[in-house]
Motif scaffolding. Structure first.
Motif, PDB file in Angstrom:
ATOM      1  N   VAL A 107       0.708  -1.205   0.144  1.00  0.00           N
ATOM      2  CA  VAL A 107       0.117  -0.066  -0.106  1.00  0.00           C
ATOM      3  C   VAL A 107       0.880   1.156  -0.154  1.00  0.00           C
ATOM      4  O   VAL A 107       0.980   2.061  -0.907  1.00  0.00           O
ATOM      5  N   HIS A 108       1.519   1.455   1.070  1.00  0.00           N
ATOM      6  CA  HIS A 108       2.379   2.626   1.389  1.00  0.00           C
ATOM      7  C   HIS A 108       3.302   2.987   0.376  1.00  0.00           C
ATOM      8  O   HIS A 108       3.825   4.174  -0.373  1.00  0.00           O
ATOM      9  N   ALA A 109       4.012   1.726  -0.334  1.00  0.00           N
ATOM     10  CA  ALA A 109       5.211   1.957  -1.148  1.00  0.00           C
ATOM     11  C   ALA A 109       4.847   2.596  -2.755  1.00  0.00           C
ATOM     12  O   ALA A 109       5.762   3.181  -3.292  1.00  0.00           O
ATOM     13  N   HIS A 110       3.425   2.514  -2.843  1.00  0.00           N
ATOM     14  CA  HIS A 110       2.949   2.808  -4.173  1.00  0.00           C
ATOM     15  C   HIS A 110       1.993   3.967  -3.828  1.00  0.00           C
ATOM     16  O   HIS A 110       1.369   4.311  -5.061  1.00  0.00           O
ATOM     17  N   GLY A 111       1.711   4.407  -2.680  1.00  0.00           N
ATOM     18  CA  GLY A 111       0.962   5.529  -2.549  1.00  0.00           C
ATOM     19  C   GLY A 111      -0.486   5.396  -2.728  1.00  0.00           C
ATOM     20  O   GLY A 111      -1.206   6.113  -3.399  1.00  0.00           O
ATOM     21  N   LEU A 112      -0.900   4.128  -2.358  1.00  0.00           N
ATOM     22  CA  LEU A 112      -2.427   3.667  -2.462  1.00  0.00           C
ATOM     23  C   LEU A 112      -3.054   3.911  -1.328  1.00  0.00           C
ATOM     24  O   LEU A 112      -2.624   4.317  -0.381  1.00  0.00           O
ATOM     25  N   ASP A 113      -4.445   3.444  -1.649  1.00  0.00           N
ATOM     26  CA  ASP A 113      -5.492   3.984  -0.609  1.00  0.00           C
ATOM     27  C   ASP A 113      -5.860   2.593   0.304  1.00  0.00           C
ATOM     28  O   ASP A 113      -6.636   3.151   0.906  1.00  0.00           O
ATOM     29  N   GLY A 114      -5.277   1.614   0.205  1.00  0.00           N
ATOM     30  CA  GLY A 114      -5.901   0.599   0.902  1.00  0.00           C
ATOM     31  C   GLY A 114      -5.536  -0.566   0.153  1.00  0.00           C
ATOM     32  O   GLY A 114      -4.693  -0.936  -0.649  1.00  0.00           O
ATOM     33  N   LEU A 115      -5.914  -1.808   1.119  1.00  0.00           N
ATOM     34  CA  LEU A 115      -5.814  -2.981   0.640  1.00  0.00           C
ATOM     35  C   LEU A 115      -6.983  -3.905   0.438  1.00  0.00           C
ATOM     36  O   LEU A 115      -8.044  -3.803   1.249  1.00  0.00           O
ATOM     37  N   ASP A 116      -7.006  -4.865  -0.433  1.00  0.00           N
ATOM     38  CA  ASP A 116      -8.395  -5.748  -0.786  1.00  0.00           C
ATOM     39  C   ASP A 116      -7.731  -7.099  -0.760  1.00  0.00           C
ATOM     40  O   ASP A 116      -6.649  -7.582  -1.438  1.00  0.00           O
ATOM     41  N   VAL A 117      -8.339  -8.024   0.108  1.00  0.00           N
ATOM     42  CA  VAL A 117      -7.718  -9.433   0.320  1.00  0.00           C
ATOM     43  C   VAL A 117      -8.865 -10.338  -0.308  1.00  0.00           C
ATOM     44  O   VAL A 117      -9.781 -10.282   0.112  1.00  0.00           O
ATOM     45  N   ASP A 118      -8.229 -11.371  -1.246  1.00  0.00           N
ATOM     46  CA  ASP A 118      -9.138 -12.106  -2.039  1.00  0.00           C
ATOM     47  C   ASP A 118      -9.258 -13.559  -1.494  1.00  0.00           C
ATOM     48  O   ASP A 118      -8.202 -14.058  -1.207  1.00  0.00           O
ATOM     49  N   MET A 119     -10.405 -13.859  -0.805  1.00  0.00           N
ATOM     50  CA  MET A 119     -10.524 -14.894  -0.106  1.00  0.00           C
ATOM     51  C   MET A 119     -11.222 -15.978  -0.987  1.00  0.00           C
ATOM     52  O   MET A 119     -12.618 -15.741  -0.813  1.00  0.00           O
ATOM     53  N   GLU A 120     -10.626 -16.880  -1.739  1.00  0.00           N
ATOM     54  CA  GLU A 120     -11.345 -17.939  -2.314  1.00  0.00           C
ATOM     55  C   GLU A 120     -10.990 -19.372  -1.886  1.00  0.00           C
ATOM     56  O   GLU A 120     -11.319 -20.296  -2.508  1.00  0.00           O
ATOM     57  N   ASN A 121     -10.660 -19.285  -0.675  1.00  0.00           N
ATOM     58  CA  ASN A 121     -10.079 -20.795  -0.199  1.00  0.00           C
ATOM     59  C   ASN A 121     -10.758 -21.012   1.250  1.00  0.00           C
ATOM     60  O   ASN A 121     -10.762 -20.075   1.997  1.00  0.00           O
ATOM     61  N   ARG A 122     -11.173 -22.255   1.238  1.00  0.00           N
ATOM     62  CA  ARG A 122     -11.783 -22.591   2.649  1.00  0.00           C
ATOM     63  C   ARG A 122     -10.402 -23.014   3.411  1.00  0.00           C
ATOM     64  O   ARG A 122      -9.892 -24.129   3.163  1.00  0.00           O
ATOM     65  N   LEU A 123     -10.093 -22.440   4.443  1.00  0.00           N
ATOM     66  CA  LEU A 123      -8.941 -22.824   5.602  1.00  0.00           C
ATOM     67  C   LEU A 123      -9.289 -23.749   6.454  1.00  0.00           C
ATOM     68  O   LEU A 123     -10.159 -23.720   6.960  1.00  0.00           O
ATOM     69  N   GLU A 124      -7.999 -24.470   6.822  1.00  0.00           N
ATOM     70  CA  GLU A 124      -8.261 -25.387   8.095  1.00  0.00           C
ATOM     71  C   GLU A 124      -8.467 -24.379   9.116  1.00  0.00           C
ATOM     72  O   GLU A 124      -8.011 -23.214   9.192  1.00  0.00           O
ATOM     73  N   PRO A 125      -9.033 -24.856  10.559  1.00  0.00           N
ATOM     74  CA  PRO A 125      -9.013 -24.162  11.452  1.00  0.00           C
ATOM     75  C   PRO A 125      -7.886 -23.291  12.038  1.00  0.00           C
ATOM     76  O   PRO A 125      -8.142 -22.094  12.231  1.00  0.00           O
ATOM     77  N   ALA A 126      -6.738 -23.930  12.022  1.00  0.00           N
ATOM     78  CA  ALA A 126      -5.629 -23.012  12.407  1.00  0.00           C
ATOM     79  C   ALA A 126      -5.200 -22.014  11.467  1.00  0.00           C
ATOM     80  O   ALA A 126      -4.945 -20.994  11.951  1.00  0.00           O
ATOM     81  N   ALA A 127      -5.264 -22.204  10.188  1.00  0.00           N
ATOM     82  CA  ALA A 127      -5.004 -21.118   9.153  1.00  0.00           C
ATOM     83  C   ALA A 127      -6.198 -20.070   9.168  1.00  0.00           C
ATOM     84  O   ALA A 127      -5.677 -19.008   9.175  1.00  0.00           O
ATOM     85  N   ALA A 128      -7.331 -20.757   9.707  1.00  0.00           N
ATOM     86  CA  ALA A 128      -8.344 -19.577   9.694  1.00  0.00           C
ATOM     87  C   ALA A 128      -8.325 -18.620  10.673  1.00  0.00           C
ATOM     88  O   ALA A 128      -8.436 -17.500  10.698  1.00  0.00           O
ATOM     89  N   ASP A 129      -7.949 -19.322  11.809  1.00  0.00           N
ATOM     90  CA  ASP A 129      -7.591 -18.506  13.025  1.00  0.00           C
ATOM     91  C   ASP A 129      -6.350 -17.347  12.828  1.00  0.00           C
ATOM     92  O   ASP A 129      -6.530 -16.155  13.234  1.00  0.00           O
ATOM     93  N   ARG A 130      -5.309 -17.890  12.242  1.00  0.00           N
ATOM     94  CA  ARG A 130      -4.351 -17.084  11.944  1.00  0.00           C
ATOM     95  C   ARG A 130      -4.592 -15.750  10.745  1.00  0.00           C
ATOM     96  O   ARG A 130      -4.055 -14.764  11.238  1.00  0.00           O
ATOM     97  N   ALA A 131      -5.264 -16.255   9.831  1.00  0.00           N
ATOM     98  CA  ALA A 131      -5.722 -15.039   8.831  1.00  0.00           C
ATOM     99  C   ALA A 131      -6.527 -14.354   9.643  1.00  0.00           C
ATOM    100  O   ALA A 131      -6.496 -13.052   9.365  1.00  0.00           O
ATOM    101  N   ALA A 132      -7.529 -14.663  10.358  1.00  0.00           N
ATOM    102  CA  ALA A 132      -8.396 -13.492  11.213  1.00  0.00           C
ATOM    103  C   ALA A 132      -7.390 -12.773  12.305  1.00  0.00           C
ATOM    104  O   ALA A 132      -7.821 -11.457  12.200  1.00  0.00           O
ATOM    105  N   ALA A 133      -6.599 -13.214  12.407  1.00  0.00           N
ATOM    106  CA  ALA A 133      -5.752 -12.625  13.639  1.00  0.00           C
ATOM    107  C   ALA A 133      -4.833 -11.451  12.862  1.00  0.00           C
ATOM    108  O   ALA A 133      -4.845 -10.098  13.271  1.00  0.00           O
TER     109      ALA A 133
END
Length: 281
Positions: A107-133
């Protein structure tokens, strides 16, 4: 940066495939900086555009200032996998450090206004908790929870009952559902999975322009426009509510005749037409 458009309900957002920009590939006729003012949020979709490509310098120095002049915010897209970078420990300090790295580099390195995260995978519980954190750490730096004018956006082809989203729904300025190729009767049931967690004014559905060589053919922009899925999506509303708007994927293909594989210059006719329908002009 451009002022945040939230919470309007006539928004149009668009993903531009950077490898079709004429700076990234001089054989191509269009450029990210020419995205018209009808687009409220333009997404930098960065596949096949390595860091050494001159596109990135031009994006920061020329395209972003030009788009800001038109009132268009510019947001970088990244995959959910970047929130699971194994180089960072799965600890509170690791999550914070990873969020800071992502915001700094994407974001900041290119002077942008934000971030969009593309979520197309159903994660295992541990990975889901990590991503949420990590999402929670990102929200300290970006989006409506950060106290800044920046944007934090979640886009997905999954439902609102997915665990990562369930645990982070309140963080996002907007939630985008890739409804490419879906029948109209499926839109309400999909919205119903999000409705307990977010207001309709933060919810957009999206269509795809025809990608060359029959790649991911969804038939969303078949002609005539009046009978197209794209226009139907712009007009569709959740029962008793009003959605935030509509978005498109591969706006660099706007105006291309359906099933035409030639990369040609565009004046963005579909984007302009959809804006008229969204805004009643």
């Amino acid at each position: 940066m451009a002022a945040s458009p939230y919470p309007r309900t006539d928004l149009q957002m668009a993903y531009f495939r950077t490898w079709h920009d004429r700076v990234a590939d001089p054989a191509k006729p269009n450029c990210f900086g020419d995205i018209p003012a009808e687009v409220d949020v333009a997404f930098v979709f960065p596949d096949f555009t390595p860091p050494e490509n001159p596109f990135w310098d031009v994006l920061r120095e020329e395209y972003v200032p030009a788009l800001h002049e038109r009132g268009t915010a510019v947001v970088r897209t990244t995959d959910i996998g970047t929130l699971l970078d194994p180089a960072f420990p799965d600890t509170p300090s690791g999550h914070r450090a990873l969020a800071e790295k992502l915001v700094g580099e994407l974001v900041h390195a290119h002077g942008l206004d934000g971030l969009d995260v593309d979520m197309e995978n159903r994660l295992e519980p541990a990975a889901a908790d990590r991503a949420a954190a990590v999402f929670h750490e990102l929200s300290r730096l970006l989006g409506k929870e950060s106290g800044t004018d920046s944007l934090l956006i979640y886009d997905t082809n999954l439902g609102g009952d997915e665990p990562v989203f369930r645990d982070t729904a309140e963080l996002y300025d907007y939630v985008l559902v890739q409804a490419y190729g879906r029948k109209l009767e499926t839109l309400q049931p999909t919205w119903d999975t999000f409705a307990p967690l977010i207001p309709a004014e933060r919810y957009l559905i999206g269509f795809s322009f025809y990608e060359e060589f029959d790649l991911n053919r969804w038939d969303d922009t078949s002609e005539p426009v009046e009978d197209s899925r794209a226009l139907a999506y712009a007009q569709w509303q959740p029962a008793g509510e009003t959605k935030a708007g509509v978005f498109s994927y591969a706006i660099d293909r706007d105006g291309v005749a359906f099933l035409d594989d030639e990369i040609t210059a565009t004046e963005y006719p579909w984007t302009r037409l959809l804006s008229q329908h969204l805004r009643g002009s």
